[in-house]
Scaffold this motif. Structure first.
Motif, PDB file in Angstrom:
ATOM      1  N   UNK A   1      13.233  -4.985  -5.521  1.00 35.96           N
ATOM      2  CA  UNK A   1      12.496  -5.872  -6.117  1.00 35.96           C
ATOM      3  C   UNK A   1      12.279  -4.753  -7.360  1.00 35.96           C
ATOM      4  N   UNK A   2      11.389  -3.406  -7.398  1.00 37.64           N
ATOM      5  CA  UNK A   2      10.847  -3.023  -8.837  1.00 37.64           C
ATOM      6  C   UNK A   2      11.895  -2.207  -9.385  1.00 37.64           C
TER       7      UNK A   2
ATOM      8  N   UNK B   1      13.703  -3.342 -13.270  1.00 39.96           N
ATOM      9  CA  UNK B   1      12.968  -2.092 -13.747  1.00 39.96           C
ATOM     10  C   UNK B   1      11.452  -1.085 -14.036  1.00 39.96           C
ATOM     11  N   UNK B   2      10.867  -1.822 -12.842  1.00 41.19           N
ATOM     12  CA  UNK B   2       9.767  -0.824 -12.590  1.00 41.19           C
ATOM     13  C   UNK B   2       9.382   0.683 -12.017  1.00 41.19           C
TER      14      UNK B   2
ATOM     15  N   UNK C   1      11.003   3.963 -13.790  1.00 40.92           N
ATOM     16  CA  UNK C   1      10.694   3.346 -13.227  1.00 40.92           C
ATOM     17  C   UNK C   1      12.175   3.046 -13.428  1.00 40.92           C
ATOM     18  N   UNK C   2      12.207   1.985 -12.368  1.00 44.66           N
ATOM     19  CA  UNK C   2      14.117   1.225 -12.084  1.00 44.66           C
ATOM     20  C   UNK C   2      14.317   2.272 -11.212  1.00 44.66           C
TER      21      UNK C   2
ATOM     22  N   UNK D   1       0.622  -1.574  -0.151  1.00 40.30           N
ATOM     23  CA  UNK D   1      -0.116   0.283   0.188  1.00 40.30           C
ATOM     24  C   UNK D   1       1.084   1.051   0.146  1.00 40.30           C
ATOM     25  N   UNK D   2       2.299   1.344   0.908  1.00 38.25           N
ATOM     26  CA  UNK D   2       3.005   2.559   0.615  1.00 38.25           C
ATOM     27  C   UNK D   2       3.748   2.594  -0.450  1.00 38.25           C
ATOM     28  N   UNK D   3       3.697   1.453  -1.063  1.00 40.06           N
ATOM     29  CA  UNK D   3       4.794   1.392  -2.371  1.00 40.06           C
ATOM     30  C   UNK D   3       3.688   2.579  -3.334  1.00 40.06           C
ATOM     31  N   UNK D   4       2.664   1.969  -3.418  1.00 44.90           N
ATOM     32  CA  UNK D   4       1.678   2.385  -4.423  1.00 44.90           C
ATOM     33  C   UNK D   4       1.027   3.981  -4.480  1.00 44.90           C
TER      34      UNK D   4
END
Length: 329
Positions: free
Chosen positions: A323-324, A328-329, A47-48, A34-37
């Motif tokens: 991980x993201x 490259x996310x 990205x990345x 939820x924090x990442x979003x």
């Protein structure tokens, strides 16, 4: 109102290109993702890069320990000089954040022991966290999201603070925070409680702080006007060329009544201060920080984290961001 406007620029530093979404109430359970979003909603898709503290500077150096009776036989403090990798950063998820803006600065430090194990210290330049638990912090930063017209409303943050007083100390700090003159002139606070207990020795409760030996210094708004938006890397490299850039790693020894689990509450200033060692930088720049996840729960032998829910949440959130970033996310 001025306090909240300043706090918005500090806590949510460089959170531009935000999407329009409704905030989630602090009372609802929140997960790391939820924090990442939410960080991506505030800063846009990047990205990345790290989802928080996206803009940063890597540095390398060494740690010379200072053994202490409170940390008897700690490998971290008994193996002599150890290599250090540090990353200094600007708050927020924008990799092009303006370094002239006042507010949050972060630090991650990895010390590698002789056996290859690691001890990671992760801190910020504010002495108290913005909320007693993940739900409260999530609710606070949700108030920074824009409404349907794309406008942020500081009144929402003020109202939230009145209902959730554990955010007030951090917001007050943000009101008075200046622009860091240099990472080398910035103190960093660990915020959370940790413990040391080796074998049958008495357990030590502590919180740490990294103190710059060049002294703490911030810049006024007038002083920043003629500076570049990316001045911090050049300033650090210039200070390294001119002489030593170093920090003292200090532990405040906690007492039974001092909070183990609430990073929004400072311990009394009269707590005994024990020097754990000295960090000296030898260079800055490069990509050696790229493969490092500065998880503050990665500790060397004898040390353990408290049950602070914010500290526990950090491991999961950092892992997702890591991980993201690598994919490259």
């Amino acid at each position: 109102m001025s306090m909240i406007k300043t706090a918005l620029s500090g806590v949510a530093a460089a959170l531009l290109s935000a999407a329009t979404v409704a905030p989630v109430a602090a009372e609802q359970p929140v997960q790391a993702n939820d924090f990442i979003k939410l960080f991506e909603q505030l800063s846009g898709k990047q990205p990345g890069v790290r989802k928080a503290h996206a803009r940063g500077l890597c540095a390398s150096g060494s740690f010379v320990p200072n053994p202490s009776e409170y940390f008897i036989d700690a490998p971290l403090l008994t193996q002599g000089e150890l290599p250090v990798t540090m990353r200094f950063s600007i708050g927020g998820g924008n990799p092009a954040a303006d370094e002239r803006a006042p507010g949050t600065r972060g630090m991650g430090m990895q010390i590698t022991l002789a056996d290859g194990s690691r001890h990671i210290f992760t801190g910020n330049n504010f002495p108290v966290f913005a909320g007693k638990d993940p739900q409260t912090f999530f609710g606070l930063i949700s108030t920074f999201l824009p409404d349907e017209q794309g406008q942020r409303d500081p009144k929402r943050t003020m109202e939230y603070a009145e209902k959730h007083p554990s955010v007030k100390a951090n917001l007050a700090w943000q009101q008075s925070a200046g622009t860091a003159a240099s990472y080398a002139n910035t103190a960093f606070f660990g915020l959370h409680t940790f413990f040391y207990n080796k074998d049958d020795a008495e357990q030590t409760k502590f919180r740490w702080k990294l103190i710059p030996e060049l002294g703490e210094k911030t810049l006024s708004e007038e002083e920043t006007q003629n500076m570049d938006a990316d001045f911090l890397a050049d300033r650090m490299k210039r200070q390294l060329a001119e002489g030593e850039v170093s920090f003292r790693l200090v532990a405040a020894i906690g007492q039974p009544g001092d909070s183990n689990t609430d990073p929004s509450v400072q311990w009394p200033e009269d707590r005994e201060q024990v020097e754990l060692g000295r960090v000296q930088l030898s260079g800055a720049g490069g990509e050696q920080c790229t493969p490092i996840n500065f998880d503050p729960n990665v500790l060397s032998a004898g040390f353990k984290p408290s049950d602070d829910p914010v500290l526990r949440m950090r491991s999961a959130a950092y892992a997702i961001s890591f991980g993201k970033r690598l994919s490259g996310q």
